[in-house]
Design a protein around this motif. Structure first.
Motif, PDB file in Angstrom:
ATOM      1  N   PHE A 142     -82.730 -55.983  25.930  1.00  0.00           N
ATOM      2  CA  PHE A 142     -83.782 -55.364  25.120  1.00  0.00           C
ATOM      3  C   PHE A 142     -83.266 -54.967  23.748  1.00  0.00           C
ATOM      4  CE2 PHE A 142     -86.433 -54.832  28.912  1.00  0.00           C
ATOM      5  CZ  PHE A 142     -87.616 -55.233  28.366  1.00  0.00           C
ATOM      6  N   SER A 143     -81.981 -54.628  23.663  1.00  0.00           N
ATOM      7  CA  SER A 143     -81.398 -54.345  22.357  1.00  0.00           C
ATOM      8  C   SER A 143     -81.447 -55.580  21.466  1.00  0.00           C
ATOM      9  CB  SER A 143     -79.960 -53.858  22.542  1.00  0.00           C
ATOM     10  OG  SER A 143     -79.147 -54.317  21.521  1.00  0.00           O
ATOM     11  N   TYR A 144     -81.211 -56.765  22.072  1.00  0.00           N
ATOM     12  CA  TYR A 144     -81.295 -58.010  21.303  1.00  0.00           C
ATOM     13  C   TYR A 144     -82.737 -58.338  20.948  1.00  0.00           C
ATOM     14  CZ  TYR A 144     -80.915 -63.026  20.418  1.00  0.00           C
ATOM     15  OH  TYR A 144     -80.998 -64.260  19.871  1.00  0.00           O
ATOM     16  N   LEU A 145     -83.633 -58.101  21.914  1.00  0.00           N
ATOM     17  CA  LEU A 145     -85.025 -58.493  21.716  1.00  0.00           C
ATOM     18  C   LEU A 145     -85.718 -57.610  20.686  1.00  0.00           C
ATOM     19  CD1 LEU A 145     -87.168 -60.435  23.123  1.00  0.00           C
ATOM     20  CD2 LEU A 145     -87.930 -58.371  24.236  1.00  0.00           C
ATOM     21  N   LEU A 146     -85.498 -56.282  20.771  1.00  0.00           N
ATOM     22  CA  LEU A 146     -86.192 -55.349  19.890  1.00  0.00           C
ATOM     23  C   LEU A 146     -85.410 -55.053  18.623  1.00  0.00           C
ATOM     24  CD1 LEU A 146     -87.355 -52.774  22.560  1.00  0.00           C
ATOM     25  CD2 LEU A 146     -88.649 -54.636  21.600  1.00  0.00           C
ATOM     26  N   ASP A 147     -84.241 -55.707  18.461  1.00  0.00           N
ATOM     27  CA  ASP A 147     -83.431 -55.534  17.266  1.00  0.00           C
ATOM     28  C   ASP A 147     -83.034 -54.061  17.072  1.00  0.00           C
ATOM     29  OD1 ASP A 147     -82.090 -56.316  15.056  1.00  0.00           O
ATOM     30  OD2 ASP A 147     -83.789 -56.038  13.718  1.00  0.00           O
ATOM     31  N   ASP A 148     -82.536 -53.458  18.152  1.00  0.00           N
ATOM     32  CA  ASP A 148     -82.242 -52.029  18.160  1.00  0.00           C
ATOM     33  C   ASP A 148     -80.858 -51.806  18.751  1.00  0.00           C
ATOM     34  OD1 ASP A 148     -82.218 -49.302  18.386  1.00  0.00           O
ATOM     35  OD2 ASP A 148     -84.315 -49.173  18.999  1.00  0.00           O
ATOM     36  N   LEU A 149     -80.051 -51.007  18.075  1.00  0.00           N
ATOM     37  CA  LEU A 149     -78.670 -50.824  18.525  1.00  0.00           C
ATOM     38  C   LEU A 149     -78.543 -49.785  19.638  1.00  0.00           C
ATOM     39  CD1 LEU A 149     -76.060 -52.157  17.450  1.00  0.00           C
ATOM     40  CD2 LEU A 149     -75.592 -50.060  16.259  1.00  0.00           C
ATOM     41  N   SER A 150     -79.579 -48.963  19.862  1.00  0.00           N
ATOM     42  CA  SER A 150     -79.470 -47.867  20.839  1.00  0.00           C
ATOM     43  C   SER A 150     -79.182 -48.381  22.233  1.00  0.00           C
ATOM     44  CB  SER A 150     -80.760 -47.070  20.874  1.00  0.00           C
ATOM     45  OG  SER A 150     -81.264 -46.908  19.597  1.00  0.00           O
ATOM     46  N   GLY A 151     -79.727 -49.553  22.569  1.00  0.00           N
ATOM     47  CA  GLY A 151     -79.506 -50.119  23.894  1.00  0.00           C
ATOM     48  C   GLY A 151     -78.049 -50.383  24.160  1.00  0.00           C
ATOM     49  N   GLN A 152     -77.335 -50.885  23.173  1.00  0.00           N
ATOM     50  CA  GLN A 152     -75.905 -51.153  23.359  1.00  0.00           C
ATOM     51  C   GLN A 152     -75.125 -49.860  23.528  1.00  0.00           C
ATOM     52  OE1 GLN A 152     -74.298 -53.851  20.510  1.00  0.00           O
ATOM     53  NE2 GLN A 152     -76.093 -55.157  20.557  1.00  0.00           N
ATOM     54  N   ILE A 153     -75.526 -48.812  22.797  1.00  0.00           N
ATOM     55  CA  ILE A 153     -74.830 -47.523  22.919  1.00  0.00           C
ATOM     56  C   ILE A 153     -75.011 -46.943  24.317  1.00  0.00           C
ATOM     57  CG2 ILE A 153     -74.834 -45.153  22.064  1.00  0.00           C
ATOM     58  CD1 ILE A 153     -75.498 -46.326  19.312  1.00  0.00           C
ATOM     59  N   PHE A 154     -76.252 -47.013  24.834  1.00  0.00           N
ATOM     60  CA  PHE A 154     -76.476 -46.463  26.176  1.00  0.00           C
ATOM     61  C   PHE A 154     -75.832 -47.318  27.250  1.00  0.00           C
ATOM     62  CE2 PHE A 154     -79.428 -43.740  24.084  1.00  0.00           C
ATOM     63  CZ  PHE A 154     -79.298 -42.589  24.813  1.00  0.00           C
ATOM     64  N   SER A 155     -75.716 -48.611  26.991  1.00  0.00           N
ATOM     65  CA  SER A 155     -74.998 -49.496  27.903  1.00  0.00           C
ATOM     66  C   SER A 155     -73.533 -49.088  28.019  1.00  0.00           C
ATOM     67  CB  SER A 155     -75.124 -50.926  27.403  1.00  0.00           C
ATOM     68  OG  SER A 155     -74.408 -51.781  28.205  1.00  0.00           O
ATOM     69  N   LEU A 156     -72.964 -48.642  26.897  1.00  0.00           N
ATOM     70  CA  LEU A 156     -71.585 -48.132  26.895  1.00  0.00           C
ATOM     71  C   LEU A 156     -71.458 -46.909  27.797  1.00  0.00           C
ATOM     72  CD1 LEU A 156     -69.204 -49.157  25.172  1.00  0.00           C
ATOM     73  CD2 LEU A 156     -69.576 -47.242  23.688  1.00  0.00           C
ATOM     74  N   PHE A 157     -72.474 -46.020  27.758  1.00  0.00           N
ATOM     75  CA  PHE A 157     -72.421 -44.821  28.602  1.00  0.00           C
ATOM     76  C   PHE A 157     -72.548 -45.186  30.072  1.00  0.00           C
ATOM     77  CE2 PHE A 157     -74.134 -42.596  24.706  1.00  0.00           C
ATOM     78  CZ  PHE A 157     -72.871 -42.196  24.320  1.00  0.00           C
ATOM     79  N   THR A 175     -68.938 -53.973  16.244  1.00  0.00           N
ATOM     80  CA  THR A 175     -68.087 -52.846  16.631  1.00  0.00           C
ATOM     81  C   THR A 175     -68.207 -51.701  15.636  1.00  0.00           C
ATOM     82  OG1 THR A 175     -66.570 -54.501  17.454  1.00  0.00           O
ATOM     83  CG2 THR A 175     -65.767 -52.272  17.348  1.00  0.00           C
ATOM     84  N   LYS A 176     -68.203 -52.056  14.345  1.00  0.00           N
ATOM     85  CA  LYS A 176     -68.254 -51.031  13.309  1.00  0.00           C
ATOM     86  C   LYS A 176     -69.575 -50.274  13.334  1.00  0.00           C
ATOM     87  CE  LYS A 176     -66.723 -50.559   8.553  1.00  0.00           C
ATOM     88  NZ  LYS A 176     -66.346 -51.304   7.336  1.00  0.00           N
ATOM     89  N   SER A 177     -70.668 -51.035  13.535  1.00  0.00           N
ATOM     90  CA  SER A 177     -71.973 -50.363  13.551  1.00  0.00           C
ATOM     91  C   SER A 177     -72.136 -49.488  14.794  1.00  0.00           C
ATOM     92  CB  SER A 177     -73.093 -51.394  13.471  1.00  0.00           C
ATOM     93  OG  SER A 177     -72.914 -52.388  14.431  1.00  0.00           O
ATOM     94  N   LEU A 178     -71.574 -49.956  15.930  1.00  0.00           N
ATOM     95  CA  LEU A 178     -71.611 -49.114  17.135  1.00  0.00           C
ATOM     96  C   LEU A 178     -70.870 -47.816  16.899  1.00  0.00           C
ATOM     97  CD1 LEU A 178     -71.018 -51.237  20.340  1.00  0.00           C
ATOM     98  CD2 LEU A 178     -72.804 -49.607  19.939  1.00  0.00           C
ATOM     99  N   GLY A 179     -69.683 -47.899  16.308  1.00  0.00           N
ATOM    100  CA  GLY A 179     -68.890 -46.703  16.037  1.00  0.00           C
ATOM    101  C   GLY A 179     -69.586 -45.771  15.081  1.00  0.00           C
ATOM    102  N   LEU A 180     -70.286 -46.358  14.118  1.00  0.00           N
ATOM    103  CA  LEU A 180     -70.989 -45.553  13.110  1.00  0.00           C
ATOM    104  C   LEU A 180     -72.036 -44.646  13.758  1.00  0.00           C
ATOM    105  CD1 LEU A 180     -71.061 -45.445   9.974  1.00  0.00           C
ATOM    106  CD2 LEU A 180     -73.081 -46.855  10.123  1.00  0.00           C
ATOM    107  N   PHE A 181     -72.750 -45.173  14.765  1.00  0.00           N
ATOM    108  CA  PHE A 181     -73.780 -44.349  15.402  1.00  0.00           C
ATOM    109  C   PHE A 181     -73.239 -43.533  16.567  1.00  0.00           C
ATOM    110  CE2 PHE A 181     -76.301 -47.598  13.306  1.00  0.00           C
ATOM    111  CZ  PHE A 181     -77.088 -46.762  12.538  1.00  0.00           C
ATOM    112  N   LEU A 182     -72.180 -44.065  17.222  1.00  0.00           N
ATOM    113  CA  LEU A 182     -71.636 -43.361  18.384  1.00  0.00           C
ATOM    114  C   LEU A 182     -70.979 -42.045  17.971  1.00  0.00           C
ATOM    115  CD1 LEU A 182     -71.463 -44.038  21.355  1.00  0.00           C
ATOM    116  CD2 LEU A 182     -69.212 -44.925  20.978  1.00  0.00           C
TER     117      LEU A 182
END
Lengths: 100, 194
Positions: free
Chosen positions: A49-64, B134-141
């Motif tokens: 969904f992060s790829y589909l909606l062009d949103d980085l939040s999905g990748q951040i929550f995936s990390l968590f 990676t850089k953009s992830l770090g920027l928001f994380l």
């Protein structure tokens, strides 16, 4: 790429993990691995969904989710080793101390 | 072309995750789990999440799967016991899963599910500023999600302490002498003349 593509993948992996919990009654290790599969399917959903909606939040929550999965595996395996040390079996049926 | 790659690796992920739960030997099961995570990392690469793909490989294959293999080899389980009750629970599980899947695919096919048009943290805009994944992830994380990041760090610390406390057991016959016992020694009880 439409949303249905990765939704099919993630639901299939989730269903397989779910089936693994039901089927393997004698082996807690496989149940823990099934839980890992279910968490992986949640990760696939978030990243898709992060790829589909062009949103980085999905990748951040995936990390968590990755962090939680690692912690869960460590605690679960530690409980499993002390359980095996006490009863010398890893079957679900022997876990009946609480008489539940 | 990308879609065919995606279908191919999807097929491999589903097949190997089936094998994880159906193979009788737990060591083979863990190895198929590693294979599943490798292919899931490739799917993450298709979704342009390079950092998460590499993190998945490092965390799962490097740490969690090795931990699983270590425990499997340490416990020494007999294979014949493991598959008991397999056919007993299989139909019930299959029934529940088919209900679950039918419900989900009805939702996927319905027109009532509306996805939002625009993202909150737009990847394309961030990429146009010249920053990679990676850089953009770090920027928001480290800025917007800082508190959740700290909490996840504490969670890992808690997991580490919990695992140590659970696995640590008191030694039955320690070589060192306890100072309290040593202090309470009485001369009359300990010296014996034969």
């Amino acid at each position: 790429m439409e949303h249905i593509h990765f939704l099919i993948l993630s639901t299939s992996v989730f269903a397989i993990g779910f089936l693994g919990i039901f089927v393997n009654r004698k082996n807690i290790i496989t149940i823990l691995m099934s839980i890992e599969l279910m968490l992986l399917s949640a990760n696939i959903n978030f990243v898709g969904f992060s790829y589909l909606l062009d949103d980085l939040s999905g990748q951040i929550f995936s990390l968590f989710i990755l962090v939680v999965a690692a912690a869960e595996a460590a605690i679960g395996l530690a409980i499993l080793t002390i359980f095996f040390k006490k009863t010398s079996s890893i079957s679900i049926d022997t876990i009946s101390r609480l008489k539940g | 072309m990308t879609l065919y790659f995606f279908y191919f690796f999807t097929f491999i992920v589903i097949l190997s995750s089936f094998l994880v739960i159906f193979v009788s030997n737990p060591v083979h099961s863990v190895l198929f789990l590693i294979f599943t995570f490798f292919n899931a990392a490739i799917i993450f690469l298709i979704f342009k999440a390079e950092f998460l793909a590499m993190t998945l490989l490092i965390v799962y294959v490097g740490a969690v799967a090795v931990l699983f293999l270590f425990v499997v080899m340490m416990l020494n389980i007999s294979e014949s016991v493991i598959k008991e009750g397999f056919l007993r629970y299989f139909p019930f599980g299959l029934l529940l899963i088919s209900i679950f899947l039918i419900e989900l695919f009805m939702i996927f096919n319905s027109d009532k599910v509306i996805f939002p048009e625009n993202g909150f943290l737009k990847i394309n805009e961030i990429m146009n500023l010249g920053m990679d994944n990676t850089k953009s992830l770090g920027l928001f994380l480290y800025t917007d999600y800082f508190i959740i990041f700290q909490i996840s760090g504490f969670l890992l610390l808690l997991a580490m302490i919990g695992a140590i406390v659970l696995a640590h057991s008191d030694i039955k016959n320690p070589k060192s002498i306890s100072p309290i016992n040593q202090k309470n020694v009485d001369k009359k009880t300990i010296i014996k003349l034969n």
